[in-house]
Write an enzyme that holds these catalytic residues in place. Sequence first.
Site, short mmCIF file in Angstrom:
data_model
loop_
_atom_site.label_atom_id
_atom_site.label_comp_id
_atom_site.label_asym_id
_atom_site.label_seq_id
_atom_site.Cartn_x
_atom_site.Cartn_y
_atom_site.Cartn_z
N CYS A 108 0.81 -1.22 0.00
CA CYS A 108 0.00 0.00 0.00
C CYS A 108 0.84 1.27 0.00
O CYS A 108 0.48 2.25 -0.61
CB CYS A 108 -0.98 0.00 1.16
SG CYS A 108 -0.19 -0.17 2.76
N HIS A 149 -2.08 0.73 7.14
CA HIS A 149 -2.44 1.01 5.76
C HIS A 149 -2.05 2.44 5.44
O HIS A 149 -1.84 3.27 6.34
CB HIS A 149 -3.95 0.81 5.59
CG HIS A 149 -4.40 0.76 4.17
ND1 HIS A 149 -3.81 -0.05 3.23
CD2 HIS A 149 -5.40 1.44 3.52
CE1 HIS A 149 -4.42 0.11 2.08
NE2 HIS A 149 -5.39 1.03 2.21
N ASP A 183 -8.22 5.50 -2.33
CA ASP A 183 -7.35 4.41 -1.87
C ASP A 183 -6.86 3.65 -3.07
O ASP A 183 -7.54 2.76 -3.59
CB ASP A 183 -8.11 3.49 -0.92
CG ASP A 183 -7.17 2.50 -0.23
OD1 ASP A 183 -6.02 2.36 -0.68
OD2 ASP A 183 -7.60 1.87 0.75
#
Lengths: 660, 311
Positions: A414, A458, A474
């Site tokens: 991520c 994250h 995202d």
Amino acid sequence: MTATRRIELTRPVVAWLAVSLLMVVLLHARQQPLWVCGGFLALVLWRILHAWRGVPLPTRDHRMLWLLKHALAIGIFWVVYRRFGGVIGRDAGISLLILLIGLKLLEMKSQREFVLVALLGFFLLVTAFFYSQSIPVAVYALACVAALLGSMVAMALPARARAVGANLRLAGTLMLQAAPLMLIAFVLFPRPGSPLWTLPKDARHAVSGLSEEMSPGELTRLTMSDAVAFRAAFSTNRPSVAEMYWRGPVLVKTDGRTWTPGEPSDRPAPAITAQGVRYSYSITLEPTDRPWIYALEHPSSLPRGTRLSRDLRVLSGRPITDRIRYSAESYTQAWVAEADSEELRAALQLPPDAHPRAQALARQWRREDRSDEGVVRRALQRFRDEPFVYTLSPREIHGDPVDGFLFGTRQGFCEHYASAFTVLMRAAQIPARIVTGYQGGEYNPVGDYYIVRQRDAHAWVEVWLGHRGWVRVDPTAAVAPARVQRGIDQALPGLGATVGEAAADLAVDFAAWRELRYAYDALNNRWNHWVISYNARRQSAMFDEFGLRADWRALALLLGAALLLAGTLLVAWSLRGRRVHGDAIARAYRRFCTKLARRGHPRAPHEGPMDYARRVGAALPAAAADIARITGLYARARYGPGSSGADAQALRSAVRRFAP
Amino acid sequence: MASATAAGVRGRAEVSPPPRIAVRVLPNRYGWLMLLVLGVMLLGSINYNNNLGYALTFLLMGVWVMAHVHGYRNLRGIEVLGARATPVFVGEEAVFEVFVCNSSARASHGLAISAGMVTTDMFEVAAGDSHTARLSFPAQRRGVLPLPPVTIASGFPLAIGTARIGWRGEASATVYPHPAGALPLPETDDPAAAAAGYALSGDTDFAGLRAYRTGDSLRQIAWKALARERGLHVKRFAGGVAAQVELRLRDLRFIGDPETQLSQLARWVMDAERAGISYSLDLDHVLLPAGVGEAHREFCLQALAHYGPPS
């Protein structure tokens, strides 16, 4: 004045203490170097061999051994000093304590030294709580206390030292009876708000968790950790896992590789426009050592003593060094449409020479698409269409990290996606910033809360879209939708890299095991809440509920009164019990003696029945026959072979009729 | 202590009734040491704000308190019924028997009785049971050896506190003079007996029973008759002719100091008794008529023990 008798330390007594101390040291085995535990074991074995095999102890009689012992003592100090750089710190102090207890065990000859070693055992036990206060440690510590108390009982009654069960039962009884006093003291003892003196440097655990800096590999390291970051319990309704973005540090500045927060701003938090469901929840946060706490994006109500920063983080003002619990409310559908030019300028900053290919690509998009939304869509489209892979172990990137990722390896976690996406946006003149935090969580049906672990860490992106304000994007979701919708376990099967975790993952398949794990975690949560996190704040909150002010004076008074009351009740209860008055035969005989005593011939305490009968028979010749007969009956009922109820009956009636 | 108490029969010394006994329990030095350690543990728990540390410390403080309660309870039912000692000669060990009973419903553990500088081994008394503890003291002076105040103590259960009960009984041991002296028994007054050469009144021929009289030798009691519920009788024997000697203190004026004289008299009493010669004792102001047998010997030795103030 009492002349005390020297009490020998017999083998069973020594064995009691040796085993108890080994149990305590075992608790330290995880933290202490192997040579400390090994050394202790060797010293214990020496003592045991002395007791059983007569191996000499290092006394003055054995000059060489005696010298060896002193050399050992000096050596221990030296080695500990070298190993820990001092003897004052927590770890060094405990190493020293363990080995010195071992040495003391060798010197132990008298009751005095025995008690000293046992008390040091209790002290060593309490130091184990600096490392862990989990339920298994607490239960094991109770066993250690029972063993140490059992040792003290064995020492107090050497003749019964072998009665292991009886000694442990007595120790258990003492502990059970002490429990009410402990509970009262635990709840009412005034907790100070701050330490009395400065803690040694190593007093606290090295905590893992999000930092205010992100460079490639940073979050990947966290995802290896199963450690709990926090637990969140929703009071009424709960959002879906995909909506759970727990906001942490916001990163604005970059040098092309590492991301850091922007300049701290004193300006008030921007207004939040919210709609939809309001979620209220409480979070039990494990210590982070960082001055912020986590809340669901975006909070509408904050715990007391915290404030929302300009970039919408919840700041606690001071580092979280202990587990805390707080309540908050959030809307998952919320917008922030307020920003000043300075903030937006900062959110466009890029190092001039970095990421030439990415910047060129973004500028190209900008030329082709006039709307910001269009550029965002194109970037996400690229992640979806090109062969990007979401993985924990990307190939190593040489050269520019963003260009290398976007146009070379196309493998990343991520943090790679978030930073590449932000770079693309900024190059296209769209203000963007990285938000780090946790996403999702594992629902525990037993305790009805979500467990958010370090591996749920994250990173996502916020872009400024003029009329809509800051919008969360995202990019990871474009590549691996499962990551956001179902959590990291689903997105990355086989996440557990170590053997132990792999085994655990296999076991997870069994529903029963999973259930058990949840139950255990729920128990842990309760334990943490009620036992471990009980502090000055909780104490005063509890007293507020009763309408009392919890200053230390009031607490001390209450504590004293409660202890006195409980102590009195306990003492009264444990001192209950009547005197024994013997069985029917003894009662009948006592009645006989009473009748004679009334005639002026009491039985002397030490006088046997036969002696008594002879004496009284001589004094009362008229009754002599009866006296002798009753005494004979008594002797037969009490001691005669095959004495039966009939004998006792005959004795009773004879005594009843007896009238001297 | 000049008066010879006639009540003294061997094995039947002064016994006092059991008074109500208060148990005192106090922490001993190990108890204070434990409190010190617990104090340090509490300081550490406060400083590190360690709740399990608090819990353990408070638990042990509770144990500390309860240990004293258990210590108290351990001794609560214990009563000293009395103490006695058999008479001894100077130079012997006077053994006091202390009778202890446990009237509670619980066994009492780890008891030790001490008096003066003497302490017994540990013992325990089961519920409702009794125990006889023996304390011996060297008998160094003739007369009365009183039992020093008695303490029963126990460190039960953790040896961090000592529970005590005190008992101040009136028990004492009679200390006879050491039987010593080289002089032979005085000449007998009865020439016939002298000629017979101290014929022994050996317990030879049984001559029937007669009713028990205080002072009769226990050896002569007819136990079988008692068992048949016929009352207390003594057996009579027809022995040889009983010779008789008079043991007079004034005859010994010429030897040594009074203690030496009393020692010589004690020697004579023992010799006459062994020989079975009837003997009388004349201590100027105390005159014991002639007799023989254990009871008579006790009378005489008691009189010697209590004679005048010991030098």
